[in-house]
Enzyme design. Structure first.
Site, PDB file in Angstrom:
ATOM      1  N   LYS A  78       0.867  -1.072  -0.032  1.00 23.73           N
ATOM      2  CA  LYS A  78      -0.079  -0.092   0.061  1.00 23.73           C
ATOM      3  C   LYS A  78       0.811   1.224   0.009  1.00 23.73           C
ATOM      4  O   LYS A  78       2.058   1.212   0.720  1.00 23.73           O
ATOM      5  CB  LYS A  78      -0.747  -0.097   1.479  1.00 23.73           C
ATOM      6  CG  LYS A  78      -2.298   0.708   1.045  1.00 23.73           C
ATOM      7  CD  LYS A  78      -3.123   0.071   0.442  1.00 23.73           C
ATOM      8  CE  LYS A  78      -4.496   0.499   0.379  1.00 23.73           C
ATOM      9  NZ  LYS A  78      -5.795  -0.446  -0.183  1.00 23.73           N
ATOM     10  N   GLY A 174     -24.693   2.812   2.781  1.00 22.91           N
ATOM     11  CA  GLY A 174     -23.713   3.533   1.685  1.00 22.91           C
ATOM     12  C   GLY A 174     -23.934   2.812   0.361  1.00 22.91           C
ATOM     13  O   GLY A 174     -24.047   1.913   0.103  1.00 22.91           O
ATOM     14  N   GLY A 176     -22.699   4.261  -2.542  1.00 19.87           N
ATOM     15  CA  GLY A 176     -21.544   4.867  -3.355  1.00 19.87           C
ATOM     16  C   GLY A 176     -21.387   4.012  -4.670  1.00 19.87           C
ATOM     17  O   GLY A 176     -22.237   3.187  -5.058  1.00 19.87           O
ATOM     18  N   HIS A 177     -20.033   3.938  -5.149  1.00 16.20           N
ATOM     19  CA  HIS A 177     -19.756   3.117  -6.271  1.00 16.20           C
ATOM     20  C   HIS A 177     -20.260   1.788  -6.169  1.00 16.20           C
ATOM     21  O   HIS A 177     -20.886   1.128  -7.290  1.00 16.20           O
ATOM     22  CB  HIS A 177     -18.361   3.245  -6.709  1.00 16.20           C
ATOM     23  CG  HIS A 177     -17.764   4.423  -7.222  1.00 16.20           C
ATOM     24  ND1 HIS A 177     -17.344   5.441  -6.481  1.00 16.20           N
ATOM     25  CD2 HIS A 177     -17.898   5.106  -8.405  1.00 16.20           C
ATOM     26  CE1 HIS A 177     -17.146   6.467  -6.978  1.00 16.20           C
ATOM     27  NE2 HIS A 177     -17.399   6.423  -8.361  1.00 16.20           N
ATOM     28  N   VAL A 178     -19.889   1.071  -5.218  1.00 14.47           N
ATOM     29  CA  VAL A 178     -20.039  -0.361  -4.998  1.00 14.47           C
ATOM     30  C   VAL A 178     -21.715  -0.566  -4.531  1.00 14.47           C
ATOM     31  O   VAL A 178     -22.322  -1.314  -4.982  1.00 14.47           O
ATOM     32  CB  VAL A 178     -19.118  -0.940  -3.993  1.00 14.47           C
ATOM     33  CG1 VAL A 178     -19.510  -2.596  -3.757  1.00 14.47           C
ATOM     34  CG2 VAL A 178     -17.780  -0.764  -4.575  1.00 14.47           C
TER      35      VAL A 178
HETATM   36  P1  NAD Z   1     -17.702   5.306  -2.329  1.00 12.90           P
HETATM   37  O1  NAD Z   1     -16.881   6.671  -1.588  1.00 12.90           O
HETATM   38  O2  NAD Z   1     -18.060   5.451  -3.832  1.00 12.90           O
HETATM   39  O3  NAD Z   1     -19.090   5.158  -1.543  1.00 12.90           O
HETATM   40  C1  NAD Z   1     -19.312   5.089  -0.086  1.00 12.90           C
HETATM   41  C2  NAD Z   1     -20.500   5.852   0.262  1.00 12.90           C
HETATM   42  O4  NAD Z   1     -20.720   5.454   1.375  1.00 12.90           O
HETATM   43  C3  NAD Z   1     -20.670   7.218  -0.198  1.00 12.90           C
HETATM   44  O5  NAD Z   1     -21.980   7.341  -0.671  1.00 12.90           O
HETATM   45  C4  NAD Z   1     -20.895   7.821   1.473  1.00 12.90           C
HETATM   46  O6  NAD Z   1     -21.663   8.790   1.665  1.00 12.90           O
HETATM   47  C5  NAD Z   1     -21.410   6.608   2.025  1.00 12.90           C
HETATM   48  N1  NAD Z   1     -21.216   6.392   3.697  1.00 12.90           N
HETATM   49  C6  NAD Z   1     -19.983   6.865   4.399  1.00 12.90           C
HETATM   50  N2  NAD Z   1     -20.368   6.751   5.682  1.00 12.90           N
HETATM   51  C7  NAD Z   1     -21.578   6.330   5.832  1.00 12.90           C
HETATM   52  C8  NAD Z   1     -22.625   6.132   6.711  1.00 12.90           C
HETATM   53  N3  NAD Z   1     -21.887   6.223   8.134  1.00 12.90           N
HETATM   54  N4  NAD Z   1     -23.706   5.944   6.660  1.00 12.90           N
HETATM   55  C9  NAD Z   1     -24.285   5.895   5.261  1.00 12.90           C
HETATM   56  N5  NAD Z   1     -23.546   6.148   4.329  1.00 12.90           N
HETATM   57  C10 NAD Z   1     -22.124   6.348   4.423  1.00 12.90           C
HETATM   58  O7  NAD Z   1     -16.768   4.041  -1.805  1.00 12.90           O
HETATM   59  P2  NAD Z   1     -17.030   2.615  -2.547  1.00 12.90           P
HETATM   60  O8  NAD Z   1     -15.898   2.550  -3.819  1.00 12.90           O
HETATM   61  O9  NAD Z   1     -18.459   2.502  -3.236  1.00 12.90           O
HETATM   62  O10 NAD Z   1     -16.522   1.768  -1.658  1.00 12.90           O
HETATM   63  C11 NAD Z   1     -17.300   1.368  -0.406  1.00 12.90           C
HETATM   64  C12 NAD Z   1     -16.519   0.572   0.566  1.00 12.90           C
HETATM   65  O11 NAD Z   1     -15.899  -0.442  -0.078  1.00 12.90           O
HETATM   66  C13 NAD Z   1     -15.335   1.152   0.968  1.00 12.90           C
HETATM   67  O12 NAD Z   1     -15.143   1.024   2.414  1.00 12.90           O
HETATM   68  C14 NAD Z   1     -14.160   0.738   0.205  1.00 12.90           C
HETATM   69  O13 NAD Z   1     -12.931   0.761   0.810  1.00 12.90           O
HETATM   70  C15 NAD Z   1     -14.575  -0.716   0.034  1.00 12.90           C
HETATM   71  N6  NAD Z   1     -14.084  -1.348  -1.142  1.00 12.90           N
HETATM   72  C16 NAD Z   1     -14.245  -0.617  -2.411  1.00 12.90           C
HETATM   73  C17 NAD Z   1     -13.939  -1.285  -3.656  1.00 12.90           C
HETATM   74  C18 NAD Z   1     -14.038  -0.818  -4.932  1.00 12.90           C
HETATM   75  O14 NAD Z   1     -13.970  -1.561  -5.939  1.00 12.90           O
HETATM   76  N7  NAD Z   1     -14.648   0.460  -4.933  1.00 12.90           N
HETATM   77  C19 NAD Z   1     -13.298  -2.574  -3.304  1.00 12.90           C
HETATM   78  C20 NAD Z   1     -13.043  -3.398  -2.304  1.00 12.90           C
HETATM   79  C21 NAD Z   1     -13.411  -2.567  -1.216  1.00 12.90           C
END
Ligand code: NAD
Length: 339
Positions: A78, A174, A176-178
């Site tokens: 990392k 949450g 977001g993207h995932v």
């Molecule tokens: P993102 O930033 O696109 O989305 C996260 C969402 O969660 C945001 O919309 C944010 O407003 C919301 N959020 C944060 N805290 C919150 C809370 N307390 N209550 C309600 N909503 C809340 O992130 P992402 O890419 O979707 O990733 C989500 C999680 O998955 C992260 O922890 C990330 O580390 C993990 N992850 C992502 C990937 C990937 O491919 N993007 C891969 C492995 C792990």
């Protein structure tokens, strides 16, 4: 510092700075035993350099475990760039980082992480080929969502006796993207969705487009449901939050969901099945790693498809040994890493 490294069984720690661009970066290489260390690059403010180093070490270790259990010929690493209060030229800073990555000669391969984007990866790519998730390579999130969906099905099989999605009550924290991509797939399968996000616009979209039920952020963790799916930030499962859970299982994408390792035992004691986060959320890493190696989409999807079986196996062993799947997963990863 060496005590920290020893405790995490870290192979190497590299520091670099470039006064011209303001770059100050830590690269932690946890293990290269199974292959080069792949892991994202964070770009965040830190109170001091020790916190940045600690964060890099903890995250690099997590990447080793994730890659090992995903069956990838990769180690874990990392990078943490300490975000300066003022940045003159962001592109130049990431280019300087790219030169540093290149100097490690392939021991470490970087990727997008918190605070970085594909555009930053494009700047890095001007100086090294040891970079993934550039704008050409695409977003790994849909692949993470697909893996989590398979993991939710495996979790439902183990805890609820069947893996059909129709009628399952699923609470997603949450969108977001995932989280949103996952919500779309769950809704298409007939699951009943309860959703929260700090950004209410995303909740509204899920209500309008997917027929989800909105839940206030502070209420989501204790809403009655079959499966709780954390897709926001890490650390959501603590002694306090676990006491308030009203679900049969937790299976979500967020990294580092357990505030401390012993929270896994609290979940176990409450009869709540926990999908180890680095096993269920490995889809994005699988995509990034295999795509970087030039594998076909069919090969990537076939590899990703094994996430469900991996969880079946962990749950089976955990049930026989009457302990948390998180403990079983850690042990399996350590066996692969240390023999
Ligand atoms: P993102 O930033 O696109 O989305 C996260 C969402 O969660 C945001 O919309 C944010 O407003 C919301 N959020 C944060 N805290 C919150 C809370 N307390 N209550 C309600 N909503 C809340 O992130 P992402 O890419 O979707 O990733 C989500 C999680 O998955 C992260 O922890 C990330 O580390 C993990 N992850 C992502 C990937 C990937 O491919 N993007 C891969 C492995 C792990």
């Amino acid at each position: 510092m060496f005590a920290l490294m020893e405790a995490a069984r870290l192979e190497a720690l590299h520091l670099a700075q470039d006064p011209a661009t303001g770059l100050k970066v830590v690269i932690a290489i946890h293990s290269t035993r199974l292959g080069p260390a792949l892991g994202g690059c964070r770009y965040l403010p830190y109170p001091d350099s020790t916190s940045a180093i600690r964060d890099a070490i903890r995250l690099a270790q997590g990447m080793s475990y994730k890659a090992a259990l995903a069956g990838l010929a990769l180690g874990g690493g990392k990078a943490v760039i300490i975000r300066p209060p003022h940045v003159g030229d962001r592109g130049a800073l990431f280019e300087a980082f790219g030169r540093f990555v290149e100097s490690l000669d392939g021991l470490y391969i970087t990727a997008v992480d918190s605070g970085t984007s594909s555009l930053d990866m494009d700047c890095i790519a001007r100086h090294t080929r040891f970079v993934t998730s550039t704008t050409d390579e695409g977003d790994p999130s849909p692949y993470t969502a697909r893996g989590v969906l398979l993991g939710i099905r495996a979790t439902a099989r183990a805890r609820l006796g069947g893996d059909g999605l129709a009628g399952l009550r699923i609470a997603i924290q949450g969108l977001g993207h995932v989280g949103f991509a996952l919500a779309e797939r769950l809704a298409a399968g007939g699951a009943e969705l309860l959703v929260s996000d700090l950004d209410y616009g995303r909740v509204q979209q899920a209500v309008e487009r997917l027929g989800a039920w909105p839940v206030a952020c502070e209420a989501l963790l204790s809403v009655p449901c079959d499966i709780l799916v954390p897709c926001g930030l890490g650390g959501v499962l603590s002694g306090e939050s676990v006491a308030g859970l009203r679900c049969a299982a937790v299976a979500g994408a967020a990294n580092n969901q357990l505030a401390t390792a012993d929270v896994a035992d609290l979940l176990q004691a409450r009869g709540i099945l926990y999908a180890p986060d680095y096993v269920i959320n490995a889809g994005g890493l699988i995509f990034v790693a295999l795509h970087h190696r030039g594998e076909s989409l069919a090969a990537i999807n076939a590899h990703l498809g094994r996430i469900g079986e991996r969880l079946d196996d962990i749950y089976e062993q955990a049930a026989v040994e009457r302990r948390s799947p998180a403990r079983v997963a850690d042990e399996q990863a350590e066996r692969l890493l240390y023999g």
